[in-house]
Design a protein around this motif. Structure first.
Motif, PDB file in Angstrom:
ATOM      1  N   LEU A 138       0.832  -1.193   0.000  1.00 19.25           N
ATOM      2  CA  LEU A 138       0.000   0.000   0.000  1.00 19.25           C
ATOM      3  C   LEU A 138       0.872   1.250   0.000  1.00 19.25           C
ATOM      4  O   LEU A 138       1.854   1.324   0.737  1.00 19.25           O
ATOM      5  CB  LEU A 138      -0.880  -0.013   1.260  1.00 19.25           C
ATOM      6  CG  LEU A 138      -2.006   1.016   1.347  1.00 19.25           C
ATOM      7  CD1 LEU A 138      -3.035   0.769   0.253  1.00 19.25           C
ATOM      8  CD2 LEU A 138      -2.646   0.948   2.721  1.00 19.25           C
ATOM      9  N   MET A 155       0.478   4.896   1.134  1.00 21.85           N
ATOM     10  CA  MET A 155      -0.362   5.844   1.856  1.00 21.85           C
ATOM     11  C   MET A 155       0.176   7.237   1.558  1.00 21.85           C
ATOM     12  O   MET A 155       1.308   7.553   1.889  1.00 21.85           O
ATOM     13  CB  MET A 155      -0.311   5.544   3.353  1.00 21.85           C
ATOM     14  CG  MET A 155      -0.879   4.163   3.688  1.00 21.85           C
ATOM     15  SD  MET A 155      -1.148   3.950   5.454  1.00 21.85           S
ATOM     16  CE  MET A 155       0.383   3.175   5.910  1.00 21.85           C
ATOM     17  N   VAL A 185      -1.414   2.041  12.336  1.00 26.47           N
ATOM     18  CA  VAL A 185      -1.241   0.677  11.827  1.00 26.47           C
ATOM     19  C   VAL A 185      -0.994  -0.250  13.013  1.00 26.47           C
ATOM     20  O   VAL A 185      -0.020  -0.080  13.749  1.00 26.47           O
ATOM     21  CB  VAL A 185      -0.064   0.598  10.839  1.00 26.47           C
ATOM     22  CG1 VAL A 185       0.150  -0.837  10.392  1.00 26.47           C
ATOM     23  CG2 VAL A 185      -0.314   1.492   9.624  1.00 26.47           C
ATOM     24  N   SER A 186      -1.918  -1.171  13.229  1.00 25.26           N
ATOM     25  CA  SER A 186      -1.820  -2.111  14.354  1.00 25.26           C
ATOM     26  C   SER A 186      -1.512  -1.383  15.661  1.00 25.26           C
ATOM     27  O   SER A 186      -0.675  -1.798  16.445  1.00 25.26           O
ATOM     28  CB  SER A 186      -0.736  -3.158  14.076  1.00 25.26           C
ATOM     29  OG  SER A 186      -1.043  -3.888  12.919  1.00 25.26           O
ATOM     30  N   ALA A 213       0.614   4.769  16.028  1.00 26.27           N
ATOM     31  CA  ALA A 213       0.174   6.028  15.432  1.00 26.27           C
ATOM     32  C   ALA A 213       1.308   6.646  14.633  1.00 26.27           C
ATOM     33  O   ALA A 213       2.413   6.808  15.135  1.00 26.27           O
ATOM     34  CB  ALA A 213      -0.287   6.986  16.531  1.00 26.27           C
ATOM     35  N   LEU A 214       1.000   6.959  13.385  1.00 29.94           N
ATOM     36  CA  LEU A 214       1.996   7.546  12.498  1.00 29.94           C
ATOM     37  C   LEU A 214       1.544   8.948  12.130  1.00 29.94           C
ATOM     38  O   LEU A 214       0.390   9.147  11.753  1.00 29.94           O
ATOM     39  CB  LEU A 214       2.133   6.707  11.224  1.00 29.94           C
ATOM     40  CG  LEU A 214       2.624   5.278  11.451  1.00 29.94           C
ATOM     41  CD1 LEU A 214       1.995   4.319  10.459  1.00 29.94           C
ATOM     42  CD2 LEU A 214       4.136   5.227  11.347  1.00 29.94           C
ATOM     43  N   HIS A 225      -7.268  -0.329  12.296  1.00 30.14           N
ATOM     44  CA  HIS A 225      -6.220   0.415  11.592  1.00 30.14           C
ATOM     45  C   HIS A 225      -6.848   1.668  10.990  1.00 30.14           C
ATOM     46  O   HIS A 225      -8.037   1.671  10.679  1.00 30.14           O
ATOM     47  CB  HIS A 225      -5.621  -0.395  10.423  1.00 30.14           C
ATOM     48  CG  HIS A 225      -5.215  -1.795  10.790  1.00 30.14           C
ATOM     49  ND1 HIS A 225      -4.003  -2.077  11.387  1.00 30.14           N
ATOM     50  CD2 HIS A 225      -5.858  -2.974  10.650  1.00 30.14           C
ATOM     51  CE1 HIS A 225      -3.919  -3.389  11.590  1.00 30.14           C
ATOM     52  NE2 HIS A 225      -5.038  -3.956  11.152  1.00 30.14           N
ATOM     53  N   LEU A 239      -5.921   3.684   7.691  1.00 31.00           N
ATOM     54  CA  LEU A 239      -5.026   3.704   6.537  1.00 31.00           C
ATOM     55  C   LEU A 239      -5.282   4.974   5.741  1.00 31.00           C
ATOM     56  O   LEU A 239      -6.326   5.129   5.096  1.00 31.00           O
ATOM     57  CB  LEU A 239      -5.257   2.462   5.668  1.00 31.00           C
ATOM     58  CG  LEU A 239      -5.071   1.121   6.402  1.00 31.00           C
ATOM     59  CD1 LEU A 239      -5.331  -0.047   5.452  1.00 31.00           C
ATOM     60  CD2 LEU A 239      -3.667   1.020   7.007  1.00 31.00           C
ATOM     61  N   ASP A 277      -7.217  -0.711  -2.656  1.00 28.17           N
ATOM     62  CA  ASP A 277      -6.283  -1.669  -2.038  1.00 28.17           C
ATOM     63  C   ASP A 277      -6.422  -1.687  -0.521  1.00 28.17           C
ATOM     64  O   ASP A 277      -6.324  -2.746   0.114  1.00 28.17           O
ATOM     65  CB  ASP A 277      -4.842  -1.332  -2.437  1.00 28.17           C
ATOM     66  CG  ASP A 277      -4.545  -1.734  -3.876  1.00 28.17           C
ATOM     67  OD1 ASP A 277      -5.345  -2.489  -4.461  1.00 28.17           O
ATOM     68  OD2 ASP A 277      -3.511  -1.294  -4.410  1.00 28.17           O
ATOM     69  N   ALA A 288      -7.366  -4.777   1.891  1.00 33.18           N
ATOM     70  CA  ALA A 288      -6.480  -5.193   2.982  1.00 33.18           C
ATOM     71  C   ALA A 288      -7.241  -5.269   4.297  1.00 33.18           C
ATOM     72  O   ALA A 288      -7.089  -6.212   5.079  1.00 33.18           O
ATOM     73  CB  ALA A 288      -5.307  -4.209   3.100  1.00 33.18           C
ATOM     74  N   LEU A 344       7.084   8.024  17.505  1.00 31.94           N
ATOM     75  CA  LEU A 344       7.059   6.582  17.232  1.00 31.94           C
ATOM     76  C   LEU A 344       7.820   5.832  18.313  1.00 31.94           C
ATOM     77  O   LEU A 344       7.373   4.791  18.809  1.00 31.94           O
ATOM     78  CB  LEU A 344       7.662   6.297  15.860  1.00 31.94           C
ATOM     79  CG  LEU A 344       6.807   6.733  14.668  1.00 31.94           C
ATOM     80  CD1 LEU A 344       7.592   6.615  13.375  1.00 31.94           C
ATOM     81  CD2 LEU A 344       5.549   5.879  14.598  1.00 31.94           C
ATOM     82  N   GLN A 384       6.056   5.367  21.493  1.00 33.56           N
ATOM     83  CA  GLN A 384       5.063   4.288  21.457  1.00 33.56           C
ATOM     84  C   GLN A 384       5.723   2.918  21.469  1.00 33.56           C
ATOM     85  O   GLN A 384       5.056   1.903  21.309  1.00 33.56           O
ATOM     86  CB  GLN A 384       4.197   4.412  20.195  1.00 33.56           C
ATOM     87  CG  GLN A 384       3.392   5.696  20.137  1.00 33.56           C
ATOM     88  CD  GLN A 384       2.668   5.818  18.803  1.00 33.56           C
ATOM     89  OE1 GLN A 384       1.731   5.089  18.530  1.00 33.56           O
ATOM     90  NE2 GLN A 384       3.128   6.732  17.963  1.00 33.56           N
TER      91      GLN A 384
END
Lengths: 493, 466
Positions: free
Chosen positions: A168, A170, A179-180, A183-184, A221, A223, A241, A245, B22, B25
């Motif tokens: 993928l 993004m 994602v799982s 945090a992004l 999630h 995405l 996609d 997913a 990140l 976490q």
């Protein structure tokens, strides 16, 4: 008169490179005019002869020739001693190999151990982001492209390649993902749960995930797909996609697609794909017909059989604004600004904006500096690309918006301010501090949409209390905040 | 999708906006030390990064390189093998004429004219060459490579190597040894005497020996072994030369020639630490020629210098040369020669680095890095860097100290641009003045211009093909 030393030593061997180094080092000494320290090979004897330093009786290749010429005897003696010392010296022990920096995403992914889940995050300048993202796709890894300024053709090519590779892309210009549980970018601390989000809008996804969390519902999630994914040019490549997913993900029981209005053909394709999935898909699309993310969340809660809670707020008193007051919306999140305009426009009429609902409402703002001098209702998106060139996003750096508040106060045009404050990872660690001071100084009635959770690093209620103490009316729902602003304007009851 | 199977490890490139969050976490974050590309139009970089042919084309090209073998099948005069017309000389590097030729190339061309009897004096030879009376052509245009000046004349003998995989052929002249030698630009009597002996004795003896062996010498296997014995195959060929001597000597001894000639041949080979280089180079040439003409591939197939210019070719752009002014190596000097005596970079021998050995396997031969005052860790770091410029690791060419990791193989023009790192080349240094010979040895890099031009041409080709 130069003096010379020529001697041969047996039983001594050193690599020719080492001997050349010794020759060079001793030759650099003051008063030394020529040095040859070398094994007695024919080539070296020829060199020595050329320098006038040949041994009288020749030499054999297993003998070490030490030949030195210097300006006087003392210099010569110390030079020969220096040759001996250099030959005896041990090279400093080899330390560990110096770390070689990894220069590209490809090299970074290459260096990973194992084949567990991995994700590349690319935030290099947009013109260079393509190659880094392509590295990830080529390595069979998904990638979040935070960078903006990626040409749309490159986005399409990347996403096609990603589809073929089963990964993928993004983004580009994707600021939010979870994602799982990781945090992004700009994302909130929300509980994990059964709802998967596909988001073409970062702040939209933050609003939805925070309200779900408040209602006790978690996300599997989030995405992000980038703001252009549902345009006709990109055709929803990443959305399709991402849907597939999430549908295949054991932890996802239903899916919400958060976006601004897609191109009609793309909307049809996404709906078609959604119908074929084994999990229910609900869209939270902002449009004149479906203007409200909070309502979409309430719909999801209904689907889940979860009661809709009272969305947190600090409504304050109901003091109406001065007669003739106008709406001044100062947003950091583009989707939240859109939502505010979609809700307010039917009530207030035309709203000028740098991201207008209709092109003719473009405030013709100087794209490099937001000019709020337009009278009447105005909503500015400070997060728009044109306003973030060369500076941090307004969720991180509030300077421009604080200046705008003080400018508005100085103009004495009766107004109600409508602001968003977005909490979570990546955002200003204490946005209420600077904003409360600015609001007190401005003295204008102000409504704040405060997007976040109690678990966020900034803590929703602490920020809400601080803003309320400064006189602001605070709402966890942007739709509720907008409606409250309309009430203050006397436009609705 | 593997992405959703658990919290991902993150590889981050760019501004450090979110890495702290990140890590807070508990995520495993690897930040690459990204820099803006060393060169190249961003649109060209993006075009190549997104060229759908590229991954498969590069894989095909580098696999051909790694699959190619190399056997020594014959030794013959260049006239017979290459069909060299009279008054034609081959030289190293991209095309060049007499007017632009540097000292060592001029010296070698003069020496070759004297050796061939086309001129009786140095002055006559210079006049002949200056008047265009001798045709000059790059070795590379004839499936041939030559170290340093690379000058190959019709009467010189060449090794004939064959790739048993593709049936390809490559050729290289015989190594003269060190010091005052033609390839370094020397042309004195001792040089010509040696060349005549090589023509009259060494060549015929080697031919008879090679033809008499039942199993042709597997040169690629020698190259693989020498990397495990302290050689890197370009500037250090000691183990390889000795292994070659070991393999060839029984057959040499049996050649029907005077025992004094046999002894002289064995002594000559045994006394020349670079004897193997002229076998290693055509081995690399065979492999890289096998990777020619792969549309969409950004892999380098030739790096070569003529003493004035450095030139490269790529698999995606056929026979086209991309050139820039050659740099002067940095290193150590023989006797009392110094940096001012050194000529700019010269020779086809950078084919070794193009193949993934030489400077690329510096870690296998730490002795080499001392040419520039470096240390063993420097040698390791050089090879580590080259992995980021290359497409694959060649399992046949292993570097023991790196855990027998395969050599970094297949230089990617796009990777050179993105890292801003240029290939590392180990090399000999010829004297700047014609007739001098070798003055030292050291390290050098190509000029960036070659890669800039290649990148632009590859991007243009990619756009045309899209």
């Amino acid at each position: 008169m130069p003096v010379r030393h020529v001697s041969l030593r047996s039983g001594v061997y050193a690599d020719s490179v080492r001997l050349m180094q010794v020759s060079r080092d001793v030759g650099a000494r003051e008063g030394v005019t020529a040095v040859l320290v070398a094994m007695g090979t024919p080539l070296n004897l020829e060199l020595a002869a050329g320098m006038g330093l040949a041994p009288a009786d020749g030499a054999s290749p297993d003998q070490l020739l030490v030949a030195v010429e210097a300006v006087d005897d003392d210099t010569l003696a110390t030079a020969v001693a220096a040759v001996d010392a250099a030959l005896a010296a041990r090279e400093r022990a080899a330390g560990p190999a110096q770390a070689v920096p990894l220069r590209t995403v490809g090299a970074g992914l290459d260096a990973l151990d194992g084949d567990g889940p991995a994700l590349a995050v690319v935030s290099v300048p947009g013109q260079y982001a393509v190659a880094e993202a392509a590295d990830a796709v080529a390595a069979g890894r998904s990638v979040l492209v935070f960078s903006d300024g990626v040409p749309v053709e490159a986005e399409v090519a990347l996403k096609r390649a990603a589809h073929d590779a089963g990964v993928l892309v993004m983004g580009p210009d994707c600021g939010t993902a979870i994602v799982s549980g990781l945090a992004l970018g700009f994302a909130n601390v929300v509980r994990r749960g059964p709802v998967g989000l596909v988001a073409a809008s970062g702040t939209g996804a933050q609003q939805v995930s925070c309200l779900l969390d408040t209602a006790g519902v978690g996300v599997s999630h989030v995405l992000g797909v980038g703001g252009r994914d549902l345009s006709g040019a990109v055709g929803g490549l990443a959305t399709l996609d991402a849907l597939a997913a999430l549908a295949a993900d054991d932890g996802t029981e239903r899916i919400v697609v958060v976006s601004k209005p897609p191109a009609p053909a793309v909307a049809a394709a996404v709906s078609e794909a959604a119908r074929g999935l084994p999990v229910p898909v609900r869209s939270a699309v902002l449009s004149p017909e479906t203007p409200d993310l909070t309502a979409a969340v309430e719909g999801v809660l209904g689907d889940l059989g979860v009661a809709v809670p009272a969305w947190p707020s600090r409504p304050g008193d109901g003091t109406a604004a001065a007669p003739g007051a106008v709406l001044k919306g100062l947003y950091s999140g583009g989707t939240l600004a859109d939502e505010a305009m979609l809700l307010a426009a039917p009530v207030l009429g035309d709203i000028r904006s740098n991201t207008p609902l209709r092109p003719e409402l473009d405030s013709a703002l100087d794209p490099s500096a937001p000019d709020l001098s337009a009278r009447g209702h105005v909503v500015v998106d400070f997060g728009d690309d044109a306003l973030t060139v060369g500076r941090a996003h307004p969720m991180i750096d509030p300077t421009l918006r604080l200046e705008a508040i003080s400018d508005l106060a100085a103009r004495r045009e009766p107004a109600v301010l409508l602001l968003d404050v977005v909490l979570g990872y990546g955002a200003d660690p204490n946005p209420a501090a600077s904003l409360a001071a600015a609001l007190r100084a401005a003295g204008l009635p102000t409504v704040v949409a405060l997007i976040g959770t109690e678990a966020d690093p900034q803590c929703w209620s602490r920020q809400a209390d601080a803003l309320a103490a400064a006189g602001a009316h605070v709402f966890a729902s942007n739709a509720q905040a907008t409606r409250h602003a309309l009430r203050l304007l006397g436009a609705v009851q | 999708m593997n992405l959703l199977s658990g919290p991902p490890t993150v590889v981050a490139a760019g501004v450090d906006v979110f890495s702290t969050a990140l890590r807070a976490q508990g995520a495993e974050v690897h930040e690459v030390d990204w820099r803006p590309p060393g060169f190249g139009d961003p649109a060209d970089l993006a075009t190549l990064a997104l060229d759908r042919r590229r991954a498969a084309a590069n894989r095909a090209a580098v696999e051909r390189v790694m699959a190619a073998g190399s056997q020594l099948v014959d030794v013959r005069p260049a006239r017979e093998v290459l069909g060299l017309a009279d008054r034609t000389l081959l030289h190293a590097g991209p095309p060049i004429g007499w007017d632009d030729a540097s000292g060592p190339l001029r010296g070698a061309l003069i020496g070759a004219c004297l050796f061939e009897g086309w001129a009786d004096t140095v002055e006559d030879a210079e006049g002949l060459l200056a008047s265009g009376g001798v045709a000059l052509d790059p070795c590379h245009h004839h499936r041939t490579v030559g170290p340093m000046a690379g000058v190959t004349s019709p009467s010189m003998w060449v090794y004939c190597l064959e790739d048993p995989v593709t049936g390809g052929q490559a050729f290289c002249n015989l190594n003269e040894g060190l010091g005052k030698v033609l390839r370094m630009g020397a042309y004195g009597d001792e040089v010509l005497t040696r060349l005549r002996w090589m023509r009259d004795v060494l060549g015929p003896v080697l031919q008879a020996a090679v033809r008499s062996t039942a199993e042709p010498l597997d040169v690629k296997a020698v190259l693989a072994q020498m990397l495990q014995m302290g050689d890197e195959g370009h500037n250090r060929n000691r183990a390889g030369s000795l292994m070659t001597l070991r393999e060839l000597s029984p057959a040499i001894v049996e050649v029907d020639a005077p025992s004094s000639d046999i002894a002289a041949v064995l002594r000559f080979i045994g006394g020349n630490e670079h004897f193997f280089l002229n076998l290693g180079m055509p081995t690399a040439k065979l492999a890289l020629d096998a990777a020619r003409d792969v549309p969409g591939s950004t892999m380098v197939t030739v790096m070569s210098r003529n003493g004035t210019e450095f030139g490269i070719q790529t698999a995606g752009t056929g026979d086209r040369w991309f050139t820039g002014p050659a740099n002067t190596p940095v290193g150590l000097f023989l006797g009392d020669y110094g940096p001012d005596d050194a000529n700019p970079d010269i020779g086809d021998s950078a084919i070794m680095e193009t193949y993934g050995v030489g400077g690329f396997t510096m870690a296998a031969a730490p002795a080499i890095v001392r040419f520039v005052g470096g240390t063993v860790p420097d040698a390791l770091a050089t090879t580590e860097r080259m992995y980021q410029l290359t497409l694959a690791e060649n399992p046949a060419m292993q570097v023991p100290i790196l855990g027998f990791r395969g050599s970094p193989t297949g230089i990617d023009v796009l990777a050179v641009a993105r890292t801003g790192w240029l290939p590392q080349i180990n090399t000999g240094m010829a004297g700047r003045v014609a007739g001098t010979g070798q003055v030292g040895a050291g390290l050098v890099q190509p000029p960036q211009e070659c890669f800039e031009q290649a990148l632009a041409a590859l991007a243009q080709e990619a756009r045309a093909a899209a």
